[in-house]
Design a protein around this motif. Structure first.
Motif, PDB file in Angstrom:
ATOM      1  N   SER A   1       0.808  -1.051  -0.130  1.00  0.00           N
ATOM      2  CA  SER A   1      -0.019  -0.114  -0.034  1.00  0.00           C
ATOM      3  C   SER A   1       0.873   1.277   0.013  1.00  0.00           C
ATOM      4  N   LEU A   2       2.264   1.149   0.035  1.00  0.00           N
ATOM      5  CA  LEU A   2       3.097   2.153   0.125  1.00  0.00           C
ATOM      6  C   LEU A   2       2.798   3.217   1.455  1.00  0.00           C
ATOM      7  N   ARG A   3       2.177   2.555   2.561  1.00  0.00           N
ATOM      8  CA  ARG A   3       1.879   3.363   3.725  1.00  0.00           C
ATOM      9  C   ARG A   3       3.052   3.334   4.739  1.00  0.00           C
ATOM     10  N   HIS A   4       3.289   4.352   5.391  1.00  0.00           N
ATOM     11  CA  HIS A   4       4.384   4.460   6.553  1.00  0.00           C
ATOM     12  C   HIS A   4       3.571   4.288   7.824  1.00  0.00           C
ATOM     13  N   GLU A   5       4.138   3.882   8.654  1.00  0.00           N
ATOM     14  CA  GLU A   5       3.731   3.856  10.113  1.00  0.00           C
ATOM     15  C   GLU A   5       4.842   4.186  11.020  1.00  0.00           C
ATOM     16  N   LEU A   6       4.586   5.386  11.890  1.00  0.00           N
ATOM     17  CA  LEU A   6       5.595   5.648  12.842  1.00  0.00           C
ATOM     18  C   LEU A   6       5.537   4.728  14.081  1.00  0.00           C
ATOM     19  N   SER A   7       6.858   4.113  14.292  1.00  0.00           N
ATOM     20  CA  SER A   7       6.831   3.238  15.243  1.00  0.00           C
ATOM     21  C   SER A   7       7.800   3.256  16.412  1.00  0.00           C
ATOM     22  N   PHE A   8       7.071   2.833  17.407  1.00  0.00           N
ATOM     23  CA  PHE A   8       7.645   3.116  18.892  1.00  0.00           C
ATOM     24  C   PHE A   8       7.832   1.737  19.778  1.00  0.00           C
ATOM     25  N   LEU A   9       8.567   1.789  20.736  1.00  0.00           N
ATOM     26  CA  LEU A   9       8.674   0.713  21.640  1.00  0.00           C
ATOM     27  C   LEU A   9       8.344   1.549  23.179  1.00  0.00           C
ATOM     28  N   LEU A  10       7.348   0.846  23.843  1.00  0.00           N
ATOM     29  CA  LEU A  10       7.194   1.214  25.379  1.00  0.00           C
ATOM     30  C   LEU A  10       7.423   0.077  26.156  1.00  0.00           C
ATOM     31  N   LEU A  11       8.335   0.284  26.974  1.00  0.00           N
ATOM     32  CA  LEU A  11       8.972  -0.418  28.098  1.00  0.00           C
ATOM     33  C   LEU A  11       8.325  -0.150  29.330  1.00  0.00           C
ATOM     34  N   ILE A  12       7.612  -0.895  30.127  1.00  0.00           N
ATOM     35  CA  ILE A  12       6.954  -0.733  31.433  1.00  0.00           C
ATOM     36  C   ILE A  12       7.658  -1.698  32.488  1.00  0.00           C
ATOM     37  N   ASN A  13       8.387  -1.107  33.288  1.00  0.00           N
ATOM     38  CA  ASN A  13       9.019  -1.842  34.310  1.00  0.00           C
ATOM     39  C   ASN A  13       8.097  -1.803  35.622  1.00  0.00           C
ATOM     40  N   ASP A  14       7.086  -0.974  35.782  1.00  0.00           N
ATOM     41  CA  ASP A  14       6.006  -1.128  36.788  1.00  0.00           C
ATOM     42  C   ASP A  14       5.198  -2.238  36.861  1.00  0.00           C
ATOM     43  N   LYS A  15       5.156  -3.208  37.858  1.00  0.00           N
ATOM     44  CA  LYS A  15       4.508  -4.265  37.671  1.00  0.00           C
ATOM     45  C   LYS A  15       2.940  -4.007  37.637  1.00  0.00           C
ATOM     46  N   GLN A  16       2.435  -2.939  38.244  1.00  0.00           N
ATOM     47  CA  GLN A  16       1.265  -2.585  38.405  1.00  0.00           C
ATOM     48  C   GLN A  16       0.407  -2.611  36.910  1.00  0.00           C
ATOM     49  N   PHE A  17       1.191  -2.194  35.925  1.00  0.00           N
ATOM     50  CA  PHE A  17       0.469  -2.346  34.539  1.00  0.00           C
ATOM     51  C   PHE A  17      -0.015  -3.758  34.219  1.00  0.00           C
ATOM     52  N   SER A  18       0.747  -4.678  34.629  1.00  0.00           N
ATOM     53  CA  SER A  18       0.544  -6.124  34.111  1.00  0.00           C
ATOM     54  C   SER A  18      -0.715  -6.453  34.874  1.00  0.00           C
ATOM     55  N   MET A  19      -1.152  -5.912  36.100  1.00  0.00           N
ATOM     56  CA  MET A  19      -2.585  -6.186  36.855  1.00  0.00           C
ATOM     57  C   MET A  19      -3.687  -5.618  36.166  1.00  0.00           C
ATOM     58  N   ASN A  20      -3.711  -4.861  35.223  1.00  0.00           N
ATOM     59  CA  ASN A  20      -4.832  -4.276  34.407  1.00  0.00           C
ATOM     60  C   ASN A  20      -5.434  -5.264  33.682  1.00  0.00           C
ATOM     61  N   ASN A  21      -6.944  -5.239  33.523  1.00  0.00           N
ATOM     62  CA  ASN A  21      -7.506  -5.896  32.706  1.00  0.00           C
ATOM     63  C   ASN A  21      -7.498  -5.381  31.345  1.00  0.00           C
ATOM     64  N   PHE A  22      -6.893  -6.434  30.081  1.00  0.00           N
ATOM     65  CA  PHE A  22      -7.132  -5.907  28.943  1.00  0.00           C
ATOM     66  C   PHE A  22      -8.129  -6.055  28.190  1.00  0.00           C
ATOM     67  N   TYR A  23      -8.610  -5.449  27.105  1.00  0.00           N
ATOM     68  CA  TYR A  23      -9.973  -5.678  26.371  1.00  0.00           C
ATOM     69  C   TYR A  23      -9.722  -5.547  24.964  1.00  0.00           C
ATOM     70  N   ARG A  24     -10.057  -6.092  24.040  1.00  0.00           N
ATOM     71  CA  ARG A  24      -9.777  -5.904  22.712  1.00  0.00           C
ATOM     72  C   ARG A  24     -11.187  -5.067  22.154  1.00  0.00           C
ATOM     73  N   ASN A  25     -10.891  -4.543  20.874  1.00  0.00           N
ATOM     74  CA  ASN A  25     -11.903  -3.791  20.323  1.00  0.00           C
ATOM     75  C   ASN A  25     -12.725  -4.260  19.114  1.00  0.00           C
ATOM     76  N   HIS A  26     -13.390  -3.665  18.406  1.00  0.00           N
ATOM     77  CA  HIS A  26     -14.115  -4.320  17.493  1.00  0.00           C
ATOM     78  C   HIS A  26     -13.317  -4.893  16.095  1.00  0.00           C
ATOM     79  N   GLU A  27     -11.895  -4.304  16.207  1.00  0.00           N
ATOM     80  CA  GLU A  27     -10.926  -4.635  15.216  1.00  0.00           C
ATOM     81  C   GLU A  27     -10.566  -5.829  15.395  1.00  0.00           C
TER      82      GLU A  27
END
Length: 439
Positions: A360-386
């Motif tokens: 498609s010749l489309r660019h995506e600006l790409s990032f890496l987010l590293l989270i070292n606080d264990k509190q993040f892993s205790m979240n409930n993760f939910y998918r969306n319609h996609e």
């Protein structure tokens, strides 16, 4: 009245046309009589039935198209074509799998929060185009998968590269999603049509012959060097994407990443696996004005919007039909937590570069987010319609999950991982010795 009567008499005297008009008049008259007697408008019911029939046929045709795109035969053919057009050097390899995608690495001089990463060339929105030919046919085929065609977003004007060929920034302009579909996504459909017509016969063509047969792609390549095609948005309105590999530590000291399997109802790459968050660099507000334009032209904000939508299932941030301010995204509790960890050194965000899908010749600006606080892993993760499913994957299992013969990985997600494996941040993650940077 006499004039209209004379016109009518003249029309019905014309062979075939007269018979057709009389038949229509009789049907309309009969329908009115039945409607008055029974209260049932047969013409309306027939129109509704035919409309449903038409859309159901379109759905069937679209599913066939998706099935063909995912087939081993088409993917192999498409790879051969794109390899010849763009060269082996622009085909990435990850875990023994080749992807029709290439990468541009970020300059080491860039740093969080990346407020000056992009430059907006003009605050004016590019008007919609009149769809013709293949673009019109493709847009019709995509039908209900295009939910908001007039949604404004930021499209690539050009990448800024330093002397080492690394990205130091980018320039963008504003256009609608409809333009992106009609000039960028349609390029895959054009390949599909050529495949159906010529198949393996096309593979014997030279690079120049291939491009000339692909008329929409040829319009982009015309009068441009190959490098210009890849680092500019000339000849198309390619919506910039944003994507981020989120890696977080768990209570068991495992580092995990979130991945989804895309649903069958999306316009691009249905059924493929993909790292989240990922989405278009689009406007949030309903109204486009100077103030909103500046606020929305914020890569960090776009990443967080996709994060709360695709990782935490916040429908509110999918589309702003209530006219709420874009500032609400920065006030969301999950975003507040991540930004606090970034300030405290418990998280790190790194701009890796861009990936470009050669289809498609489309660019995506790409990032890496590293989270070292264990509190993040205790979240409930939910998918969306996609997404059909969402999974947490131990980063030590990434190669096993996506190696040759395993699940289809979205090419730009593969490129994102390729960029991440080479990053400084990834090297800081514990227990990564078994994650290899193959290729």
């Amino acid at each position: 009245m006499n004039y209209l009567g004379n016109v009518w008499n003249w029309l019905i005297s014309i062979p075939y046309l007269g018979g057709f008009l009389l038949t229509v008049a009789m049907i309309v008259g009969l329908n009115e009589i039945i409607d008055k007697i029974s209260g049932h408008n047969l013409l309306k019911l027939l129109t509704t039935y035919l409309t449903k029939l038409f859309y159901s046929r379109t759905d069937v045709e679209r599913r066939k198209y998706y099935t063909e795109l995912a087939s081993v035969e088409f993917q192999s053919w498409q790879m051969s074509v794109l390899r010849k057009i763009y060269g082996e050097q622009n085909i990435i390899d990850l875990f023994g799998v080749s992807y029709a995608s290439t990468v541009y690495y970020a300059s080491e001089n860039l740093s969080y929060p990346y407020k000056d990463l992009g430059e907006l060339e003009s605050p004016e929105i590019t008007e919609n185009m009149i769809l013709r030919g293949i673009s019109k046919k493709y847009y019709k085929l995509m039908g209900k998968t295009i939910r908001r065609p007039n949604l404004a977003g930021f499209v690539l004007e050009s990448l800024n590269l330093n002397e080492s060929g690394q990205i130091s920034g980018f320039k963008a302009k504003i256009a609608t999603y409809k333009l992106n579909v009609a000039t960028s996504h349609v390029l895959e459909y054009e390949l599909y049509l050529v495949y159906k017509k010529y198949k393996n016969e096309f593979l014997s063509c030279s690079k120049d012959q291939m491009i000339k047969q692909l008329k929409l792609r040829n319009n982009i390549h015309n009068d441009q060097l190959e490098e210009e095609v890849l680092i500019t948005g000339k000849g198309r309105y390619s919506l910039l994407g944003v994507q981020m590999l989120v890696i977080f530590i768990t209570e068991d000291n495992e580092y995990r990443a979130l991945v989804i399997k895309r649903s069958e109802d999306v316009a691009v790459r249905p059924g493929y696996y993909q790292f989240v968050p990922s989405g278009g660099f689009e406007f949030y507000e309903k109204e486009i004005n100077e103030i909103n334009t500046q606020k929305n032209f914020d890569v960090e904000l776009a990443l967080y919007r996709e994060m709360v939508e695709e990782i935490f299932g916040e429908v509110e941030f999918e589309h702003n039909d209530k006219g709420n301010p874009v500032d609400n995204i920065y006030k969301h509790e999950k975003v507040v937590s991540v930004r606090s960890w970034l300030k405290e050194g418990q998280a790190k965000m790194e701009f890796l570069g861009t990936t470009i899908d050669l289809v498609s010749l489309r660019h995506e600006l790409s990032f890496l987010l590293l989270i070292n606080d264990k509190q993040f892993s205790m979240n409930n993760f939910y998918r969306n319609h996609e997404a059909d499913i969402m999974e947490e994957i131990d980063i030590r299992e990434l190669e096993n999950h996506f190696k040759l013969g395993k699940e289809h990985l979205n090419p730009t997600s593969a490129s994102l991982l390729k960029l991440a494996l080479a990053s400084q941040t990834f090297k800081e993650i514990n227990n990564t010795s078994s994650v290899s940077n193959t290729g």
